[in-house]
Design a protein around this motif. Sequence first.
Motif, PDB file in Angstrom:
ATOM      1  N   ASP A 246      30.439  40.938  52.313  1.00 37.57           N
ATOM      2  CA  ASP A 246      30.408  41.703  51.061  1.00 37.57           C
ATOM      3  C   ASP A 246      30.512  40.767  49.854  1.00 37.57           C
ATOM      4  O   ASP A 246      29.774  40.922  48.875  1.00 37.57           O
ATOM      5  CB  ASP A 246      31.568  42.705  51.018  1.00 37.57           C
ATOM      6  N   VAL A 247      31.422  39.809  49.932  1.00 34.20           N
ATOM      7  CA  VAL A 247      31.571  38.851  48.836  1.00 34.20           C
ATOM      8  C   VAL A 247      30.327  37.976  48.724  1.00 34.20           C
ATOM      9  O   VAL A 247      29.848  37.691  47.615  1.00 34.20           O
ATOM     10  CB  VAL A 247      32.835  37.989  49.043  1.00 34.20           C
ATOM     11  N   ALA A 248      29.782  37.566  49.858  1.00 36.00           N
ATOM     12  CA  ALA A 248      28.547  36.762  49.842  1.00 36.00           C
ATOM     13  C   ALA A 248      27.417  37.541  49.177  1.00 36.00           C
ATOM     14  O   ALA A 248      26.669  36.994  48.350  1.00 36.00           O
ATOM     15  CB  ALA A 248      28.161  36.376  51.273  1.00 36.00           C
ATOM     16  N   ALA A 249      27.292  38.824  49.509  1.00 32.38           N
ATOM     17  CA  ALA A 249      26.231  39.647  48.929  1.00 32.38           C
ATOM     18  C   ALA A 249      26.410  39.775  47.416  1.00 32.38           C
ATOM     19  O   ALA A 249      25.423  39.784  46.656  1.00 32.38           O
ATOM     20  CB  ALA A 249      26.239  41.029  49.572  1.00 32.38           C
ATOM     21  N   ALA A 250      27.660  39.840  46.954  1.00 34.70           N
ATOM     22  CA  ALA A 250      27.918  39.924  45.512  1.00 34.70           C
ATOM     23  C   ALA A 250      27.398  38.682  44.801  1.00 34.70           C
ATOM     24  O   ALA A 250      26.830  38.772  43.703  1.00 34.70           O
ATOM     25  CB  ALA A 250      29.407  40.104  45.253  1.00 34.70           C
ATOM     26  N   PHE A 251      27.552  37.518  45.415  1.00 35.20           N
ATOM     27  CA  PHE A 251      27.084  36.281  44.779  1.00 35.20           C
ATOM     28  C   PHE A 251      25.563  36.136  44.878  1.00 35.20           C
ATOM     29  O   PHE A 251      24.926  35.618  43.956  1.00 35.20           O
ATOM     30  CB  PHE A 251      27.794  35.073  45.374  1.00 35.20           C
ATOM     31  N   VAL A 252      24.979  36.600  45.972  1.00 39.96           N
ATOM     32  CA  VAL A 252      23.513  36.591  46.051  1.00 39.96           C
ATOM     33  C   VAL A 252      22.939  37.490  44.962  1.00 39.96           C
ATOM     34  O   VAL A 252      21.991  37.117  44.254  1.00 39.96           O
ATOM     35  CB  VAL A 252      23.046  37.060  47.448  1.00 39.96           C
ATOM     36  N   GLY A 253      23.531  38.677  44.792  1.00 42.12           N
ATOM     37  CA  GLY A 253      23.060  39.576  43.742  1.00 42.12           C
ATOM     38  C   GLY A 253      23.253  38.999  42.357  1.00 42.12           C
ATOM     39  O   GLY A 253      22.368  39.102  41.498  1.00 42.12           O
ATOM     40  N   ALA A 254      24.405  38.377  42.115  1.00 43.62           N
ATOM     41  CA  ALA A 254      24.668  37.772  40.804  1.00 43.62           C
ATOM     42  C   ALA A 254      23.666  36.661  40.519  1.00 43.62           C
ATOM     43  O   ALA A 254      23.163  36.538  39.388  1.00 43.62           O
ATOM     44  CB  ALA A 254      26.093  37.222  40.769  1.00 43.62           C
ATOM     45  N   ALA A 255      23.373  35.846  41.522  1.00 43.38           N
ATOM     46  CA  ALA A 255      22.409  34.756  41.339  1.00 43.38           C
ATOM     47  C   ALA A 255      21.027  35.309  41.009  1.00 43.38           C
ATOM     48  O   ALA A 255      20.337  34.803  40.097  1.00 43.38           O
ATOM     49  CB  ALA A 255      22.353  33.902  42.607  1.00 43.38           C
TER      50      ALA A 255
END
Length: 335
Positions: A246-255
Amino acid sequence: MSQTTSGRRVTAADIARSLGLSRATVGFVLNDTPGQTISEATRTRVLDEAKRLGYRPHIAARALASGRTRIVLLVLPDWPLDFNLRRNIEEASLALDEAGYALITYTPHPTGHARPLWETLQPDVVLAMAPWAPGQVESIRAAGVTCIIPDPEAPPQAEWHEEGPALQVDHLAALGHRRIAFAGSADPRIADLVALRRHLALEAAATLELPAVPTADIDLTDASAESVLAEWRAAGVTAVVAYNDDVAAAFVGAAQREGIAVPGELSVVGHDDTPLASMLEPRLTTVRVDTVGLGRFLAQLALAAVEDRPEPTVGPDLRVAIVERASTAAASLGA
């Protein structure tokens, strides 16, 4: 006559009266009492009549006679009920059901107003997925439960997922990344788990003699990933080790919202290999945890405590592994 139509519980005496057999004979069959010389024909007659009449065993009486309730109580910490935790519980429940036991979960709350379920259910085993809170072991023992897992007198066991953060860091370092950051969750319910994975990631980075690893915990419900990512990019970070998918997906989305290419400019690796990891685009590199094996391991621990079974061991099949997908790539030259 049936239990449904009469409104009265059908008893062994009802079955004995209906068949013209002794109460003792019927009791021996229904309780599967060993050492009895009851013919197979009589046994079949009793079981068929019990089914016809709607007989159901009296659980409390059976527990009193056998000394067992055939209940395993799983005490859960106040964690989010995420995909992996649900799979652990489902598999443990299935394995225990196959052995004739029921798994019941219970989450104690800090207020402590409700009566603990170990007092109400009198389970054969009380099993916890986290260290015991102060006073819990004493309360369980006072309720008459003798099988407590983990054993409060035994040395603490290593976490099953403890290799995950090291695998994440090692994977990124092998791709040439030197400036790696750790992203955790700000959810206070899992603060201890986040702290553990953060510590292990920093330890792995130090072993590889990587530069100091910046860390931050983000709230998945707001835009904190964007502001943290901006700071890390300004500091030269090219890869992120995430507490979970979930945290990884948040950073992929932010990028992606900031126009930062993943994995061309930023590599991200998650943890847990949840369904999200393979649905996200790009698909997440992550750490796979054998949730099925761990759930059955929990069940085997409980069964070993109450039956004549050997204790299970954590073998290679339960170890974590990196699953390489599209969210990580070799560091750019000069990174």
